[in-house]
Design a protein around this motif. Structure first.
Motif, mmCIF file in Angstrom:
data_model
loop_
_atom_site.group_PDB
_atom_site.id
_atom_site.type_symbol
_atom_site.label_atom_id
_atom_site.label_comp_id
_atom_site.label_asym_id
_atom_site.label_seq_id
_atom_site.Cartn_x
_atom_site.Cartn_y
_atom_site.Cartn_z
ATOM 1 N N LEU A 264 26.899 -73.154 33.868
ATOM 2 C CA LEU A 264 27.596 -71.965 33.367
ATOM 3 C C LEU A 264 28.421 -72.267 32.128
ATOM 4 O O LEU A 264 29.237 -71.445 31.705
ATOM 5 C CB LEU A 264 28.498 -71.388 34.458
ATOM 6 C CG LEU A 264 27.822 -71.029 35.784
ATOM 7 C CD1 LEU A 264 28.825 -70.420 36.744
ATOM 8 C CD2 LEU A 264 26.639 -70.089 35.564
ATOM 9 N N HIS B 77 34.122 -71.509 32.686
ATOM 10 C CA HIS B 77 33.631 -70.163 32.982
ATOM 11 C C HIS B 77 34.658 -69.435 33.849
ATOM 12 O O HIS B 77 35.081 -69.950 34.893
ATOM 13 C CB HIS B 77 32.291 -70.231 33.716
ATOM 14 C CG HIS B 77 31.596 -68.914 33.788
ATOM 15 N ND1 HIS B 77 31.973 -67.931 34.684
ATOM 16 C CD2 HIS B 77 30.570 -68.394 33.060
ATOM 17 C CE1 HIS B 77 31.202 -66.874 34.512
ATOM 18 N NE2 HIS B 77 30.340 -67.124 33.532
ATOM 19 N N THR C 207 34.690 -66.899 35.963
ATOM 20 C CA THR C 207 34.380 -66.598 37.368
ATOM 21 C C THR C 207 34.435 -67.853 38.215
ATOM 22 O O THR C 207 34.975 -67.855 39.329
ATOM 23 C CB THR C 207 32.991 -65.943 37.484
ATOM 24 O OG1 THR C 207 32.957 -64.764 36.684
ATOM 25 C CG2 THR C 207 32.679 -65.579 38.932
ATOM 26 N N VAL D 152 26.999 -66.025 39.746
ATOM 27 C CA VAL D 152 26.955 -65.751 38.307
ATOM 28 C C VAL D 152 25.519 -65.819 37.791
ATOM 29 O O VAL D 152 25.100 -64.974 36.978
ATOM 30 C CB VAL D 152 27.862 -66.732 37.544
ATOM 31 C CG1 VAL D 152 27.663 -66.585 36.034
ATOM 32 C CG2 VAL D 152 29.325 -66.496 37.900
ATOM 33 N N ARG E 44 24.024 -62.555 38.955
ATOM 34 C CA ARG E 44 24.643 -61.380 38.320
ATOM 35 C C ARG E 44 24.230 -61.231 36.867
ATOM 36 O O ARG E 44 23.955 -60.124 36.396
ATOM 37 C CB ARG E 44 26.167 -61.510 38.422
ATOM 38 C CG ARG E 44 26.949 -60.338 37.851
ATOM 39 C CD ARG E 44 28.424 -60.719 37.680
ATOM 40 N NE ARG E 44 28.607 -61.673 36.592
ATOM 41 C CZ ARG E 44 29.735 -62.364 36.403
ATOM 42 N NH1 ARG E 44 30.753 -62.227 37.238
ATOM 43 N NH2 ARG E 44 29.828 -63.202 35.383
ATOM 44 N N ASP E 45 24.172 -62.355 36.150
ATOM 45 C CA ASP E 45 23.935 -62.314 34.711
ATOM 46 C C ASP E 45 22.466 -62.511 34.336
ATOM 47 O O ASP E 45 22.148 -62.641 33.140
ATOM 48 C CB ASP E 45 24.802 -63.368 34.013
ATOM 49 C CG ASP E 45 26.292 -63.078 34.148
ATOM 50 O OD1 ASP E 45 26.635 -61.957 34.582
ATOM 51 O OD2 ASP E 45 27.106 -63.967 33.839
#
Length: 430
Positions: free
Chosen positions: A80, A84, A86, A332, A335-336
């Protein structure tokens, strides 16, 4: 106010914060920090190339304030990127609630993390996870799992030439490179090395005393050996042979797992795994996004019960903070849409690297964001040094191979900056 509320208030109070905390870093140049490093840190890695002080996204800065595009990602760890929000929030929140408990107890994060790994692995009913701190520790557990498969009746364990599985004694026994092995011999016995990617050699290894083989250890893509993918069909044949002879097929996905190749696990790519279901998979590196996390995933109840109570253990493996880091990293990526991004941009980046027109580039190979640039001459170290001076962090994993394993948040524009650099590298480096 309850005792718990009092404790939390004390943690938040001004007098318990920055003023009384130890200094974690101080001003100093790269040269000054490097000099201190040589007097304080054991010389197992050599002097640091730079002393880094902070990071953000795919970038890091050294103590002199110089910025670098991190195309190595802590060797496939910082999936990530750096800092990051999150991930850091999840780690901070968990550490502020429950940081560590012994393995006499469970935690919700540990259990949820294991469940998520089983789901991502597509593991059948009865499968289980052993959580560790690192890839080496995961492979050490897998080595013991193999030993438990048939015991003394199955003394043989197969691994591939060029393999790297770690540096603890069991994992080192599975690692092929003589320079890593020889200073620590005698190593645990019974490991035999089979030529890389050679199905005929694999057939021959099972043709004589094949029922004495406890396990075959395979990396779908050998990272340390120069980002070498197995040929299509190899893992499918390995699965057939191991199943016929009662041996375990154990995949080391420490470097290739958790989205690095554009799939959660490299063997899930149809042209790599051909739809196989292994007996066990080891994973680490990108699993925690930079926090030390690893795992051994055992597929099916028969394999998952080979290690019984008291036969293996770990103090820190599966602790709540590590588990929270793993859950946040997975969340993440989902989600991304980073699996698709890694697959698409990885393919584009490999094509552009291969198309630079620089005669120094012989071949570009890999999957997703695990890329090997094969050079026509053994000048990888010189190319990596020049890249560092130009603001790019890459790795000369062999004398003629540059390895890239960038964060999943890398953009096309950032990737193109390195392509332009590589296109301009002169041929006469030495």
């Amino acid at each position: 106010m309850t005792a718990l509320e009092n404790a939390r208030a004390r943690h938040r109070s001004p007098e318990a914060t920055d003023a009384n905390l130890p200094v974690l870093a101080a001003d100093g140049s790269v040269a000054q920090w490097t000099d201190r490093y040589t007097h304080a840190v054991m010389d197992t890695f050599g002097p640091p190339q730079r002393v880094l002080v902070r990071g953000e996204g795919p970038y890091v800065w050294d103590a002199d304030g110089t910025r670098y595009l991190d195309l190595l990602g802590g060797i496939a760890v910082n999936s990530l990127g750096h800092a990051h929000p999150t991930l850091t929030a999840a780690i901070s929140a968990q550490l502020g609630t429950l940081g560590h408990v012994s393995n006499f107890f469970g935690s919700p994060t540990q259990i949820a993390f294991a469940e998520r790994l089983l789901a991502l692995a597509g593991a059948p009913e009865g499968s289980r996870v052993f959580l560790t701190n690192s890839g080496t520790e995961a492979n050490e557990a897998a080595f013991k799992l193999a030993r438990r498969n048939g015991g003394t009746d199955r003394p043989r364990i197969l691994a591939l030439e060029g393999s790297f599985h770690g540096r603890s004694m069991g994992a080192l026994a599975l690692t092929h490179k003589a320079a890593y092995r020889e200073p620590f011999e005698p190593l645990p016995a019974g490991v035999e090395f089979v030529p890389f990617g050679d199905t005929d050699a694999l057939e021959a290894a099972f043709a004589v005393d094949g029922d004495q083989v406890a396990a075959l250890f395979v990396e779908p893509i050998q990272g340390e050996a120069g980002v070498r993918p197995l040929s299509p069909g190899y893992l499918a044949r390995a699965r057939t042979l191991t199943a016929e002879h009662g041996a375990l097929l154990i995949l080391d996905e420490v470097q290739t797992g958790m989205g690095r190749t554009g799939a959660w696990f490299a063997h899930q790519l149809p042209h790599v795994g051909g739809g196989i279901v292994p007996d066990a998979v080891t994973v680490a590196k990108g699993l925690g996004g930079g926090f030390p996390v690893g795992a051994l995933i055992a597929y099916g109840e028969q394999t998952a019960t080979l290690l019984g109570r008291g036969q293996h253990g770990t103090t820190f493996g599966g602790n709540p903070v590590a588990s929270a880091a793993g859950l946040a990293t997975i969340a993440v990526i989902e989600r991304d849409g980073l699996l698709h991004h890694v697959s698409a941009l990885g393919a584009t980046l490999r094509d552009r690297l291969a198309g630079t027109g620089n005669p120094l580039v012989a071949e570009v190979r890999g999957e997703g964001f695990l890329i090997g640039i094969e050079l026509t001459t053994p000048v990888a170290a010189a190319v990596a040094a020049r890249a560092l001076e130009a603001g790019f962090i890459v790795n000369p994993c062999t004398p003629s191979t540059i390895r890239l394993a960038p964060p999943f948040v890398l953009t096309q524009d950032q990737a193109d900056q390195f392509v332009a650099f590589l296109a301009a590298v002169p041929q006469d480096l030495s």
